[in-house]
Scaffold this active site. Structure first.
Site, short mmCIF file in Angstrom:
data_model
loop_
_atom_site.label_atom_id
_atom_site.label_comp_id
_atom_site.label_asym_id
_atom_site.label_seq_id
_atom_site.Cartn_x
_atom_site.Cartn_y
_atom_site.Cartn_z
N GLY A 1 -25.76 -34.70 8.82
CA GLY A 1 -25.03 -35.85 9.55
C GLY A 1 -23.58 -35.93 9.45
O GLY A 1 -22.86 -35.32 10.57
N LYS B 1 -29.33 -39.70 19.62
CA LYS B 1 -29.03 -40.99 19.35
C LYS B 1 -29.89 -42.11 19.68
O LYS B 1 -30.70 -41.70 20.70
CB LYS B 1 -27.34 -41.41 19.90
CG LYS B 1 -27.06 -43.11 19.73
CD LYS B 1 -26.37 -42.98 18.16
CE LYS B 1 -26.10 -44.46 18.19
NZ LYS B 1 -25.84 -44.67 16.48
N ILE C 1 -32.89 -39.71 4.17
CA ILE C 1 -32.58 -41.13 3.95
C ILE C 1 -31.95 -41.60 5.34
O ILE C 1 -31.01 -40.85 5.63
CB ILE C 1 -31.81 -41.66 2.70
CG1 ILE C 1 -30.61 -40.82 2.65
CG2 ILE C 1 -33.13 -41.37 1.65
CD1 ILE C 1 -30.16 -41.58 1.25
N CYS D 1 -32.21 -48.69 11.03
CA CYS D 1 -30.75 -48.70 10.92
C CYS D 1 -30.39 -49.96 10.29
O CYS D 1 -31.18 -51.18 10.48
CB CYS D 1 -30.44 -49.13 12.29
SG CYS D 1 -28.92 -49.43 12.76
N ASN E 1 -36.92 -45.12 14.90
CA ASN E 1 -35.93 -45.54 13.99
C ASN E 1 -36.26 -47.00 13.44
O ASN E 1 -36.04 -48.08 14.16
CB ASN E 1 -34.64 -45.55 14.60
CG ASN E 1 -33.51 -46.05 13.68
OD1 ASN E 1 -33.65 -46.32 12.61
ND2 ASN E 1 -32.20 -46.05 14.25
N SER F 1 -29.84 -38.06 13.49
CA SER F 1 -29.58 -38.97 14.71
C SER F 1 -28.27 -39.72 14.92
O SER F 1 -27.99 -40.12 13.92
CB SER F 1 -30.80 -40.02 14.89
OG SER F 1 -30.43 -40.98 16.07
N GLY G 1 -25.98 -36.39 2.94
CA GLY G 1 -24.87 -35.91 2.24
C GLY G 1 -24.73 -34.16 2.40
O GLY G 1 -24.21 -33.78 1.47
N ASN H 1 -34.90 -40.36 19.66
CA ASN H 1 -35.05 -41.33 18.56
C ASN H 1 -35.09 -42.84 19.33
O ASN H 1 -34.15 -42.84 20.02
CB ASN H 1 -33.84 -41.02 17.68
CG ASN H 1 -33.57 -42.29 16.44
OD1 ASN H 1 -33.72 -43.43 16.71
ND2 ASN H 1 -33.69 -41.86 15.11
N LYS I 1 -38.42 -42.47 10.81
CA LYS I 1 -37.19 -42.59 9.95
C LYS I 1 -37.19 -43.70 9.05
O LYS I 1 -37.09 -44.89 9.51
CB LYS I 1 -35.97 -42.44 10.88
CG LYS I 1 -34.85 -42.27 10.15
CD LYS I 1 -33.95 -41.76 10.82
CE LYS I 1 -32.50 -41.44 10.06
NZ LYS I 1 -31.33 -40.77 10.88
C1 SIN Z 1 -25.88 -47.17 14.19
O1 SIN Z 1 -25.70 -47.15 15.16
O2 SIN Z 1 -25.77 -48.51 13.43
C2 SIN Z 1 -26.41 -46.25 13.02
C3 SIN Z 1 -27.59 -45.88 13.21
C4 SIN Z 1 -28.44 -46.07 12.08
O3 SIN Z 1 -28.28 -46.26 10.94
O4 SIN Z 1 -29.73 -45.86 12.56
#
Ligand code: SIN
Length: 291
Positions: free
Chosen positions: A265, A46, A191, A131, A128, A18, A244, A100, A165
């Protein structure tokens, strides 16, 4: 290479993590060629929050050896903006769409899940809870009881597959995965990024506007492998492994550790077509190794 994931028939096991591939911008840049050779077997959007978000103050990125620290902070148009402006464009992608979502309370997540439950363009939802760049995200996903309470709350709201997630920044990731499974999740993904920090070399002050961020890229691959392996011993539901991935060999490793799907990613930032190469390398490896 085709795979059944929670009832979704996918052409191969490679999806995106995502927030690491902007399909709308890519469609603008590459036109219908993108749709003809779409790099992923499913597209994960996203994160969408209930209200629009600007995200964290800049700077938002710092490159480290073998990776990247981001402090993006989930900028997005909010539910209403996503439904009006993004969903119609993402609906034309030639693969299933996984949305997500993230909320700052169980009620917020419930509203998001309910809204997407009604949309036939959406094949599955990813929650999610991980984050590292917004405080509540980290707290919810680090605690098995919080995750269980959230999944219990939203499970009755949709028949679509629910993927949770997970954060690597928890003391017992398999326990969180078990809590998600017992509360009714259909799959887990892991992860998310590993909490990290960088200092401005000139001033010694935190470089990132959000002070800390989340680290991704090849530097976290061994952490992802260990955590996917540990979670796979603890649960029965499918795992989307990520962290990774740069080559078919990395994807095969995660699948051998227990992942059903593998997400690309950070590598897509370097090469937006990386997932096509990775899927083809994986196909060759699977044929040659008889896995
Ligand atoms: C972010 O937008 O800060 C990254 C998204 C995430 O880590 O879930």
């Amino acid at each position: 290479m085709s795979v059944d994931f929670c009832g979704l028939e996918l052409a191969h096991p490679i999806v995106n993590a995502s927030g690491t591939f902007d399909a709308i911008a890519a469609h603008r840049a590459f036109g219908d060629e993108l749709l003809e050779r779409f790099p992923f077997a499913a597209f994960v959007s996203k994160t969408v929050t209930l209200e629009p978000r600007q995200g964290n103050p800049p700077p938002r990125l710092w490159e480290v050896a073998g990776g990247l620290i981001n402090s993006i902070g989930l900028p997005n148009k909010g539910l209403h903006g996503y439904l009006e402006r993004d969903l119609p464009i993402l609906a034309v992608l030639p693969v299933p769409l996984i949305v997500n979502v993230m909320g700052f309370s169980r009620d917020e997540v419930a509203q998001l899940v309910q809204a997407f439950a009604e949309r036939e363009e959406v094949s599955a939802l990813e929650l999610n809870v991980s984050c590292p760049n917004v405080e509540t995200g980290l707290m919810m996903g680090a605690d098995p009881d919080e995750v269980a309470a959230l999944v219990h709350r939203v499970r009755p709201l949709t028949a679509k597959p629910l993927i949770v997630k997970l954060t690597p920044n928890a003391s017992d990731v398999p326990a969180v995965a078990q809590a998600a499974e017992h509360a009714g999740a259909d799959a887990v993904s892991l992860i998310n990024t590993v909490k990290g920090m960088a200092l401005d070399p000139k001033t010694g002050a935190p470089w990132l506007g959000g002070v800390t961020g989340g680290m991704s890229g090849p530097a976290v691959r061994a952490i992802a492998l260990a955590q996917v392996h540990a979670v796979a011993q603890a649960i029965e539901i499918p795992i989307v492994g990520m962290g990774g991935i740069q080559a078919g060999r990395d994807a095969l490793d995660l699948m051998r550790a227990g992942a059903t799907l593998v997400a690309v990613g950070t590598e897509s930032f370097r090469d937006p077509t990386a997932a096509l190469r990775i899927a083809s390398e994986l196909s060759e490896l699977l044929a040659n190794t008889g896995v």
